[in-house]
Design a protein around this motif. Sequence first.
Motif, mmCIF file in Angstrom:
data_model
loop_
_atom_site.group_PDB
_atom_site.id
_atom_site.type_symbol
_atom_site.label_atom_id
_atom_site.label_comp_id
_atom_site.label_asym_id
_atom_site.label_seq_id
_atom_site.Cartn_x
_atom_site.Cartn_y
_atom_site.Cartn_z
ATOM 1 N N ALA A 1 0.831 -1.206 0.000
ATOM 2 C CA ALA A 1 0.000 0.000 0.000
ATOM 3 C C ALA A 1 0.864 1.254 0.000
ATOM 4 N N ILE A 2 2.002 1.201 0.676
ATOM 5 C CA ILE A 2 2.918 2.349 0.704
ATOM 6 C C ILE A 2 3.411 2.672 -0.699
ATOM 7 N N GLN A 3 3.729 1.634 -1.457
ATOM 8 C CA GLN A 3 4.207 1.855 -2.822
ATOM 9 C C GLN A 3 3.139 2.538 -3.674
ATOM 10 N N VAL A 4 1.887 2.162 -3.460
ATOM 11 C CA VAL A 4 0.781 2.748 -4.219
ATOM 12 C C VAL A 4 0.520 4.193 -3.783
ATOM 13 N N ALA A 5 0.697 4.460 -2.486
ATOM 14 C CA ALA A 5 0.351 5.777 -1.923
ATOM 15 C C ALA A 5 1.376 6.856 -2.244
ATOM 16 N N ALA B 1 -8.776 12.807 6.865
ATOM 17 C CA ALA B 1 -9.821 13.565 6.166
ATOM 18 C C ALA B 1 -9.229 14.549 5.168
ATOM 19 N N GLU B 2 -8.074 15.089 5.472
ATOM 20 C CA GLU B 2 -7.440 16.059 4.585
ATOM 21 C C GLU B 2 -6.554 15.396 3.530
ATOM 22 N N ASN B 3 -6.635 14.067 3.443
ATOM 23 C CA ASN B 3 -5.853 13.294 2.469
ATOM 24 C C ASN B 3 -4.349 13.496 2.617
ATOM 25 N N LEU B 4 -3.927 13.746 3.847
ATOM 26 C CA LEU B 4 -2.495 13.873 4.097
ATOM 27 C C LEU B 4 -1.870 12.527 4.434
ATOM 28 N N VAL B 5 -2.684 11.647 5.011
ATOM 29 C CA VAL B 5 -2.180 10.352 5.466
ATOM 30 C C VAL B 5 -3.025 9.233 4.867
ATOM 31 N N ALA B 6 -2.367 8.255 4.287
ATOM 32 C CA ALA B 6 -3.053 7.058 3.800
ATOM 33 C C ALA B 6 -3.155 6.069 4.956
ATOM 34 N N CYS B 7 -4.363 5.796 5.380
ATOM 35 C CA CYS B 7 -4.582 4.902 6.520
ATOM 36 C C CYS B 7 -5.031 3.527 6.037
ATOM 37 N N CYS B 8 -4.287 2.511 6.399
ATOM 38 C CA CYS B 8 -4.635 1.131 6.044
ATOM 39 C C CYS B 8 -5.212 0.444 7.281
ATOM 40 N N GLY B 9 -6.458 0.038 7.203
ATOM 41 C CA GLY B 9 -7.132 -0.565 8.357
ATOM 42 C C GLY B 9 -7.151 -2.076 8.275
ATOM 43 N N TYR C 1 11.880 8.659 0.848
ATOM 44 C CA TYR C 1 11.320 8.067 2.058
ATOM 45 C C TYR C 1 10.299 6.992 1.681
ATOM 46 N N GLY C 2 9.772 6.349 2.687
ATOM 47 C CA GLY C 2 8.794 5.285 2.456
ATOM 48 C C GLY C 2 9.430 4.026 1.936
ATOM 49 N N THR C 3 10.712 3.829 2.265
ATOM 50 C CA THR C 3 11.434 2.655 1.766
ATOM 51 C C THR C 3 11.683 1.634 2.871
ATOM 52 N N GLU C 4 10.871 1.682 3.920
ATOM 53 C CA GLU C 4 11.064 0.757 5.029
ATOM 54 C C GLU C 4 10.986 -0.692 4.554
ATOM 55 N N GLU C 5 11.810 -1.517 5.161
ATOM 56 C CA GLU C 5 11.776 -2.948 4.860
ATOM 57 C C GLU C 5 10.655 -3.603 5.656
ATOM 58 N N LEU C 6 10.318 -4.824 5.270
ATOM 59 C CA LEU C 6 9.257 -5.561 5.956
ATOM 60 C C LEU C 6 9.522 -5.666 7.450
ATOM 61 N N CYS C 7 10.794 -5.901 7.810
ATOM 62 C CA CYS C 7 11.131 -6.049 9.233
ATOM 63 C C CYS C 7 10.843 -4.767 10.005
ATOM 64 N N ASP C 8 11.099 -3.606 9.386
ATOM 65 C CA ASP C 8 10.798 -2.332 10.044
ATOM 66 C C ASP C 8 9.293 -2.179 10.255
ATOM 67 N N LEU C 9 8.542 -2.527 9.231
ATOM 68 C CA LEU C 9 7.091 -2.351 9.298
ATOM 69 C C LEU C 9 6.451 -3.286 10.313
ATOM 70 N N VAL C 10 6.916 -4.518 10.381
ATOM 71 C CA VAL C 10 6.300 -5.464 11.315
ATOM 72 C C VAL C 10 6.575 -5.065 12.762
ATOM 73 N N VAL C 11 7.720 -4.449 13.015
ATOM 74 C CA VAL C 11 8.018 -3.938 14.357
ATOM 75 C C VAL C 11 7.062 -2.808 14.702
ATOM 76 N N ASP D 1 6.896 8.340 6.459
ATOM 77 C CA ASP D 1 6.960 9.536 5.621
ATOM 78 C C ASP D 1 7.064 9.138 4.154
ATOM 79 N N LEU D 2 6.161 9.687 3.331
ATOM 80 C CA LEU D 2 6.171 9.391 1.895
ATOM 81 C C LEU D 2 6.575 10.604 1.068
ATOM 82 N N GLY D 3 7.154 11.594 1.727
ATOM 83 C CA GLY D 3 7.526 12.822 1.027
ATOM 84 C C GLY D 3 8.741 12.642 0.137
ATOM 85 N N ASP D 4 9.242 13.757 -0.388
ATOM 86 C CA ASP D 4 10.411 13.724 -1.266
ATOM 87 C C ASP D 4 11.644 13.281 -0.487
#
Length: 401
Positions: free
Chosen positions: A266-270, A365-373, A317-327, A311-314
């Motif tokens: 989802a991060i890659q898409v966002a 609501a302001e479309n600043l953050v992509a929330c995955c539920g 960023y947004g290159t976290e590995e699976l291990c980072d995300l699972v933590v 962070d998905l900005g310039d």
Amino acid sequence: MMPKLDIVSIKVMVKPSSPTPNHLRDFKISLLDEMAPPIYIPIILFYSATDINSSFGTHDVETISNKLKVSLSKVLTLYYPLCGRLKCTSPSSVDCNDEGVPYIEYKFPTNLTDILKRPQSQMKELLPFDPYNNVSSSLDHNDDKHKVTMAVQLSEFKCGGIALGVCLSHKVADAEATSSFLNAWAKTAKGLFNQVDPPQMDAELIFPPRGIEWAMTSLMVGGGNEKLVTKCFLFSPTDLSRLRARFGSFNPTRVEAVTALIWKSAIQVAKGSYKASMVCHIVNIRNRMVPPLPKNLFGNLWLYSISELVDLGDGGYGTEELCDLVVMVRNAIREASAGYSDMLLQGDGLDEFDEFFKEARLRVAENLVACCGFSSWTRFGFYEVDFGWGKPIKVRNIICL
């Protein structure tokens, strides 16, 4: 849309076998019930004709239906809020007036195997009404559909298989409570009512209601007319083992591993559309509080866990590995268990809790953050619901939020 061949019986109200005592007539819902969304939990249990014939000795649906109604009537004496009505003028209580549970039967001119091939989003015909838009339901014509706490539909297929569709108000129960009720109903149908563990109906003493008007799911549910797509991805035991092995000694749970994998995709898409991404996971707090809450405590005993922002900005960023995300997923779940629930137990904790979620809701609501539920039903025991004709061959819930 699946054509309904015939209405076998017009709606019947199944009432408790003995009246609810006067001192239990006004059922107070808890703070967490107030924060639950004003929808119904939909669950569909499928039973094959082969299992019915071998276990029950008959596939006569009339016999099966009578058994369901008689046992439902009996178990409702323990789960008395389910045969009452939500008070529209006082949303913090249920009028346990024994008006009964709407119970409907249908026949469908197709086989069970054909039904199971359909996407979950196309199975609403197997439920007594639309669980997410009950205002448009044709279940009742006197506006009771706005207030019933539970409704049931028994569907018979051409092959002899059946489906039991249940809608249960999220204002009085969560998935754990729904599973406990269904298993209690099933035990009662098998003549084991004396082995049913009675539910504890006093969650409002632990989390007193505050008359709030916002739901925790408002963090995720959009208010626009977005086109929603439902897809199903199946992970075999081998796939799950291979995925978990990628985390080395961290040893994540299956839910943590799959959450991290989907979040990474989802991060890659966002990227390019959002400034950041986060994960929200529904956490059952019954066994996570200190001391643990009783497993049979009825109501909504869940909270959202919210992860750190990615962070998905310039700047790459947004290159976290699976291990980072699972933590990050695991830390969020632990924080929700230990932190947010403690906030709500404190006298003035709701304001702090509300402030925490308000910022998150604003960013989404302001479309600043992509929330995955995410939500997991793997440990709730729906596949153990055996009314005497075998366990369900498939369990479906209709998710369209």
